[in-house]
Scaffold this motif. Structure first.
Motif, PDB file in Angstrom:
ATOM      1  N   GLU A 162     -71.671 -72.101   6.905  1.00 46.00           N
ATOM      2  CA  GLU A 162     -71.005 -73.373   6.607  1.00 46.00           C
ATOM      3  C   GLU A 162     -71.134 -74.339   7.771  1.00 46.00           C
ATOM      4  O   GLU A 162     -71.363 -75.541   7.585  1.00 46.00           O
ATOM      5  N   ILE A 163     -70.982 -73.810   9.001  1.00 45.66           N
ATOM      6  CA  ILE A 163     -71.137 -74.651  10.199  1.00 45.66           C
ATOM      7  C   ILE A 163     -72.539 -75.250  10.246  1.00 45.66           C
ATOM      8  O   ILE A 163     -72.721 -76.445  10.519  1.00 45.66           O
ATOM      9  N   LYS A 164     -73.545 -74.428   9.929  1.00 43.01           N
ATOM     10  CA  LYS A 164     -74.932 -74.910  10.005  1.00 43.01           C
ATOM     11  C   LYS A 164     -75.212 -75.970   8.944  1.00 43.01           C
ATOM     12  O   LYS A 164     -75.977 -76.913   9.184  1.00 43.01           O
ATOM     13  N   ARG A 165     -74.562 -75.825   7.790  1.00 40.08           N
ATOM     14  CA  ARG A 165     -74.728 -76.862   6.762  1.00 40.08           C
ATOM     15  C   ARG A 165     -74.131 -78.189   7.226  1.00 40.08           C
ATOM     16  O   ARG A 165     -74.724 -79.263   7.053  1.00 40.08           O
ATOM     17  N   LYS A 166     -72.927 -78.103   7.827  1.00 43.57           N
ATOM     18  CA  LYS A 166     -72.273 -79.334   8.295  1.00 43.57           C
ATOM     19  C   LYS A 166     -73.022 -79.923   9.492  1.00 43.57           C
ATOM     20  O   LYS A 166     -73.096 -81.149   9.652  1.00 43.57           O
ATOM     21  N   LEU A 167     -73.561 -79.054  10.317  1.00 43.17           N
ATOM     22  CA  LEU A 167     -74.365 -79.526  11.448  1.00 43.17           C
ATOM     23  C   LEU A 167     -75.585 -80.303  10.961  1.00 43.17           C
ATOM     24  O   LEU A 167     -75.993 -81.313  11.555  1.00 43.17           O
ATOM     25  N   ILE A 205     -65.436 -83.347  20.811  1.00 44.83           N
ATOM     26  CA  ILE A 205     -64.988 -82.856  22.122  1.00 44.83           C
ATOM     27  C   ILE A 205     -66.212 -82.616  22.998  1.00 44.83           C
ATOM     28  O   ILE A 205     -67.150 -81.922  22.606  1.00 44.83           O
ATOM     29  N   VAL A 206     -66.193 -83.209  24.214  1.00 42.41           N
ATOM     30  CA  VAL A 206     -67.294 -83.018  25.159  1.00 42.41           C
ATOM     31  C   VAL A 206     -67.103 -81.663  25.858  1.00 42.41           C
ATOM     32  O   VAL A 206     -66.057 -81.415  26.472  1.00 42.41           O
ATOM     33  N   HIS A 207     -68.143 -80.819  25.778  1.00 45.48           N
ATOM     34  CA  HIS A 207     -68.051 -79.486  26.394  1.00 45.48           C
ATOM     35  C   HIS A 207     -68.897 -79.355  27.661  1.00 45.48           C
ATOM     36  O   HIS A 207     -68.597 -78.506  28.502  1.00 45.48           O
ATOM     37  N   ASN A 208     -69.892 -80.227  27.800  1.00 50.31           N
ATOM     38  CA  ASN A 208     -70.771 -80.071  28.963  1.00 50.31           C
ATOM     39  C   ASN A 208     -71.622 -81.318  29.113  1.00 50.31           C
ATOM     40  O   ASN A 208     -71.689 -82.161  28.211  1.00 50.31           O
ATOM     41  N   GLN A 209     -72.229 -81.474  30.259  1.00 48.02           N
ATOM     42  CA  GLN A 209     -73.108 -82.600  30.537  1.00 48.02           C
ATOM     43  C   GLN A 209     -74.343 -82.066  31.254  1.00 48.02           C
ATOM     44  O   GLN A 209     -74.266 -81.152  32.054  1.00 48.02           O
ATOM     45  N   VAL A 222     -65.658 -82.548  12.942  1.00 47.53           N
ATOM     46  CA  VAL A 222     -65.720 -81.861  11.639  1.00 47.53           C
ATOM     47  C   VAL A 222     -65.980 -80.367  11.799  1.00 47.53           C
ATOM     48  O   VAL A 222     -65.808 -79.601  10.860  1.00 47.53           O
ATOM     49  N   LEU A 223     -66.420 -79.968  13.030  1.00 48.39           N
ATOM     50  CA  LEU A 223     -66.749 -78.553  13.249  1.00 48.39           C
ATOM     51  C   LEU A 223     -65.673 -77.810  14.035  1.00 48.39           C
ATOM     52  O   LEU A 223     -65.748 -76.596  14.183  1.00 48.39           O
ATOM     53  N   ASN A 225     -62.446 -77.022  13.618  1.00 48.14           N
ATOM     54  CA  ASN A 225     -61.696 -75.966  12.928  1.00 48.14           C
ATOM     55  C   ASN A 225     -62.587 -74.778  12.571  1.00 48.14           C
ATOM     56  O   ASN A 225     -62.190 -73.619  12.713  1.00 48.14           O
ATOM     57  N   LEU A 226     -63.804 -75.113  12.076  1.00 44.06           N
ATOM     58  CA  LEU A 226     -64.734 -74.023  11.733  1.00 44.06           C
ATOM     59  C   LEU A 226     -65.117 -73.208  12.958  1.00 44.06           C
ATOM     60  O   LEU A 226     -65.200 -71.971  12.917  1.00 44.06           O
ATOM     61  N   ASN A 227     -65.369 -73.886  14.078  1.00 41.33           N
ATOM     62  CA  ASN A 227     -65.703 -73.180  15.329  1.00 41.33           C
ATOM     63  C   ASN A 227     -64.545 -72.293  15.776  1.00 41.33           C
ATOM     64  O   ASN A 227     -64.752 -71.169  16.263  1.00 41.33           O
ATOM     65  N   ASN A 228     -63.310 -72.807  15.601  1.00 37.34           N
ATOM     66  CA  ASN A 228     -62.139 -72.000  15.963  1.00 37.34           C
ATOM     67  C   ASN A 228     -62.084 -70.733  15.111  1.00 37.34           C
ATOM     68  O   ASN A 228     -61.799 -69.634  15.604  1.00 37.34           O
ATOM     69  N   GLU A 229     -62.350 -70.916  13.832  1.00 37.36           N
ATOM     70  CA  GLU A 229     -62.323 -69.756  12.923  1.00 37.36           C
ATOM     71  C   GLU A 229     -63.408 -68.743  13.277  1.00 37.36           C
ATOM     72  O   GLU A 229     -63.205 -67.515  13.248  1.00 37.36           O
ATOM     73  N   VAL A 230     -64.605 -69.250  13.596  1.00 33.61           N
ATOM     74  CA  VAL A 230     -65.711 -68.368  13.982  1.00 33.61           C
ATOM     75  C   VAL A 230     -65.372 -67.609  15.248  1.00 33.61           C
ATOM     76  O   VAL A 230     -65.586 -66.391  15.368  1.00 33.61           O
ATOM     77  N   ASN A 231     -64.838 -68.276  16.238  1.00 32.14           N
ATOM     78  CA  ASN A 231     -64.485 -67.612  17.499  1.00 32.14           C
ATOM     79  C   ASN A 231     -63.407 -66.554  17.287  1.00 32.14           C
ATOM     80  O   ASN A 231     -63.425 -65.491  17.921  1.00 32.14           O
ATOM     81  N   GLU A 232     -62.469 -66.871  16.404  1.00 30.61           N
ATOM     82  CA  GLU A 232     -61.438 -65.888  16.093  1.00 30.61           C
ATOM     83  C   GLU A 232     -62.040 -64.652  15.438  1.00 30.61           C
ATOM     84  O   GLU A 232     -61.670 -63.517  15.751  1.00 30.61           O
ATOM     85  N   LEU A 233     -62.986 -64.898  14.520  1.00 34.21           N
ATOM     86  CA  LEU A 233     -63.668 -63.759  13.875  1.00 34.21           C
ATOM     87  C   LEU A 233     -64.483 -62.943  14.884  1.00 34.21           C
ATOM     88  O   LEU A 233     -64.546 -61.707  14.792  1.00 34.21           O
ATOM     89  N   ILE A 234     -65.086 -63.634  15.840  1.00 33.09           N
ATOM     90  CA  ILE A 234     -65.856 -62.931  16.881  1.00 33.09           C
ATOM     91  C   ILE A 234     -64.937 -62.028  17.703  1.00 33.09           C
ATOM     92  O   ILE A 234     -65.288 -60.891  18.031  1.00 33.09           O
TER      93      ILE A 234
END
Length: 783
Positions: A162-167, A205-209, A222-223, A225-234
């Protein structure tokens, strides 16, 4: 046993050859530490284990040790609640599977000497399957390790998709603001690379430069919440994996004691089967280990010399021989002989098979010492002589009962007269200490000493004066000659110089040469006589076997004829009885029904005729019985001739019959035990019959074919036919025969050639000439 002699006799190189038959470091470590055992019981137990393993290999092939790993440190860590990797647990699983496979392998046969190891390797199928189900390819936990893990990974794949589709949608929307139209991961978060001047255009959200500052890695909103869910699953996945690993370690921990003992014994089994495989490679045998002072090697081969180059060593170092002195030219194999003798003992006493023939005997030794090679040392200011003396002094200081001492060029490196005297004294010292000694030398004084000493034997390395090359064969009982004059003459030395040199030989040297020459001639004659005796023994064996087969065949035929005759006789009598009963019944019926007297008289006449036939049959049987009884009235005694029915020929009685009538008789080369009731007196008629039979046999054998055609037969059938044909040809007195095998691939011709090379009746053979059939025919000359 001292480690120096193990290295000197190259036992370490033998052990290196065994490494290829084991795979674990534990088994290799057992091989590295292998050395002769301290008791004869340990030696025999280890030889028996090797023998049983070799029998298993021959019957069931080599056991499967695939998957066996060095896991001792891993299971010990688990027993102490230490941390182990997924790979370590996987290696434990494959090892447990291997243990179960080897246990099943041993269950196929009769386990006797390997029973201890069999009883101490246990099956852990439930644990093995749990590990191998949970871990795939030895690196990662399988999706099917648990239901929960399967569920987590399924949901994780769904969220990631789902993340890849939204990406994909984000990349299309903000493509003009991106450095590249790709996504990347920063800190487990999916991000897009945004140009620095457009960072405010992409919400997230800026994570790096980047180091240049030209790119910002932004996680689109848009990602999030999905990233949070993925990290939780990991994180859930990691926890579930740890739970699975803890569960597997707990099962291993619960079975630690049995796993530990099983693992240690499986390494020992790997080592034992490694020894057996090596024995198979070198065509080794289980030697006899004796506690007498006897060494008997039969065609022993040094395992480090190529099979096609090694010359077998046969040596009878019996109880009454305390020392053997080997003489002969340099490069003649004296040192190899010493090393072969020592190495055969080290291997056998270490529980290994040795490359030799069955019947080889090894003396149980407490120690082996060797002084072999030139250990001249410039650093220690030691000459060759000094080095030898230092070694011998060390040997004398460490002597034990039941010791074998090997001395190479004993007493060399100094004045010949003093060196020879010292060498004799050293050898006598070792003999007085009850040691077995084998030494090599060039000194003539030692040859004379061995001739004059009761318990010292001369030996020599054979040298072919025609080719001027050593044959590397050991001749026990004959001292060696230097052959200096013969070699010089063959190499072109002036004859006058050689004749002049003869003048300077001492009387003792000339006398010794004559003794050696006489011994060599006697040895050649003895070898020739032995060969002739062996040939005669083999021929006698063949004739005995043929006569025994013929005798067995006649005996079976005789029994068959007697049985058939008895059955026929009984049938005649039974048939007659049935006919009489029928006639009597008919007469009774006729009487009851009032039939006239003529019909009754006719039936009565028929009954009388039938009874007459029965009486005649009984009379014949009675006459035969009386004849047999009359014959048995003959008093047979030792030395008398008699006729034996069962083989159809005359025999000679070897002893008087016993109380039961049993007696031994001689029939040609065959001795038989018979009863006197089987014997008859010798008469001219029967003798004529025997002569005629022999004449018929001669006519039959003389008419046999001069050739045999094998075309169309397979190799095994062809060899059997040729073997039988050659036996018949020999008995028939044929001098030359032809074997027709055809050309084809040449395989049949080669097999026939291999048979002819060692056949007892074959004098020589060759391929046919052009007019004889060429390569398709082999001409054989019969002895």
């Amino acid at each position: 046993m001292n480690l120096k002699v193990l290295e000197l006799l190259e036992f370490d190189k033998v052990k290196q050859q065994m490494f290829k038959y084991v795979k674990t470091e534990k088994a290799k470590s057992i091989i590295e530490n292998l050395q002769p055992f301290c008791t004869i019981e340990e030696v025999n137990r280890n030889l028996n284990e090797t023998n049983e393993a070799l029998n298993f290999i021959k019957e069931f092939e080599y056991p499967d040790f695939n998957g066996l790993n060095d896991i001792v440190s891993s299971i010990e860590k688990i027993s102490k609640s230490g941390i182990v990797t997924v790979k370590e647990i996987y290696r434990i699983g494959t090892t447990l599977k291997c243990i179960r496979g080897v246990r099943n392998y041993l269950e196929q046969g009769n386990v006797e000497y390997l029973k201890y190891y069999f009883d101490n390797i246990h099956s852990f199928k439930f644990l093995e399957e749990a590990i191998l189900k949970a871990i795939k390819d030895g690196e990662e936990i399988s999706d099917f390790a648990s239901e929960n893990l399967f569920k987590i990974r399924k949901e994780l794949k769904s969220k990631t998709a789902e993340i890849k589709r939204k990406l994909s949608d984000v990349l299309k929307t903000y493509s003009k603001y991106l450095q590249e139209n790709i996504f990347t991961i920063r800190g487990d978060r999916y991000c897009v690379p945004v140009k620095a001047e457009y960072k405010s255009q992409v919400q997230g959200i800026v994570h790096n430069q980047s180091s240049s500052g030209s790119t910002y890695f932004i996680e689109p909103l848009v990602l999030v919440n999905l990233n949070n869910e993925v990290n939780e699953l990991i994180e859930n996945e990691k926890e579930e994996i740890q739970r699975i690993l803890r569960m597997l370690c707990m099962k291993i921990y619960d079975n630690f004691d049995l796993i530990n003992i099983s693992v240690k014994n499986i390494y020992l089994l790997e080592f034992i089967f490694g020894k057996a495989s090596y024995a198979n490679e070198i065509e080794g045998i289980r030697p006899i280990i004796n506690e007498d002072e006897k060494i008997y090697l039969i065609s022993a081969r040094h395992p480090l010399i190529e099979k096609n180059k090694v010359v077998p060593l046969t040596l009878d170092f019996s109880n009454d021989r305390k020392a053997i002195i080997i003489t002969g030219p340099n490069t003649g194999g004296k040192t190899v002989t010493l090393k072969t003798l020592g190495l055969m003992h080290i291997m056998a006493l270490s529980g290994m098979f040795i490359p030799a023939y069955e019947g080889t005997e090894i003396m149980f030794l407490n120690e082996i010492f060797a002084d072999i090679g030139d250990e001249q040392s410039i650093e220690n200011s030691l000459s060759t002589f000094s080095s030898h003396v230092k070694n011998i002094v060390s040997i004398i200081e460490n002597l034990k009962p039941r010791t074998l001492v090997l001395l190479d060029e004993v007493g060399s490196g100094t004045d010949p007269e003093e060196g020879a005297a010292l060498a004799i004294s050293i050898i006598e010292h070792f003999i007085n200490e009850n040691c077995k000694v084998m030494g090599t030398t060039h000194y003539s004084q030692l040859k004379t000493y061995a001739i004059e000493s009761e318990n010292v034997e001369n030996a020599s390395m054979e040298f072919d004066v025609n080719t001027l090359k050593p044959t590397y064969r050991l001749n026990v009982g004959i001292p060696g000659k230097s052959n200096a004059f013969i070699i010089s003459r063959a190499l072109g030395m002036n004859e006058d110089i050689i004749e002049n040199a003869n003048k300077y030989l001492s009387g003792n040297t000339i006398k010794l040469d004559k003794i050696i020459r006489s011994l060599e001639e006697k040895n050649i004659e003895a070898v020739k006589n032995n060969k002739e005796i062996e040939i005669l023994k083999e021929e006698n064996k063949i004739l005995n076997e043929k006569l025994k087969k013929r005798f067995d065949s006649i005996e079976k035929e005789r029994a068959k004829i007697i049985e058939s005759a008895n059955l026929e006789s009984e049938k005649i009598i039974n048939d007659a009885k049935e006919q009489i009963d029928y006639i009597l019944k008919t007469i009774n019926d006729l009487e009851i029904n009032g039939v006239n007297s003529k019909g009754i008289k006719d039936l009565e006449a028929a009954r009388r005729e039938m009874k007459k036939k029965i009486d005649q049959e009984n009379k014949v049987k009675e006459e035969k019985r009386k004849v047999k009884l009359n014959q048995n009235e003959i008093v047979f005694k030792a030395g008398m001739s008699a006729f034996l029915n069962r083989i159809g020929q005359n025999v000679i009685l070897l002893n008087n019959p016993d109380s039961k009538g049993e007696v031994s008789v001689q029939a040609g080369v065959l001795k038989l035990s018979v009863n006197v009731c089987e014997l008859e007196s010798v008469n001219s008629n029967r003798s004529d019959k025997v002569v005629r039979n022999k004449k018929d046999l001669k006519l039959k054998t003389s008419s046999m074919s001069m050739s045999i055609d094998l075309r169309g037969l397979d190799t095994l059938d062809a060899i059997n036919e040729v073997d039988k044909y050659l036996d018949d040809a020999f008995v028939s007195g044929l001098n030359e025969v032809s074997i027709i095998h055809g050309k084809g691939t040449g395989a049949l011709r080669k097999s026939i050639s291999d048979l002819l090379r060692t056949h007892i009746h074959v004098k020589s053979y060759r391929l046919g000439e052009y007019n004889e059939g060429g390569n398709g025919v082999t001409i054989v000359y019969i002895k």
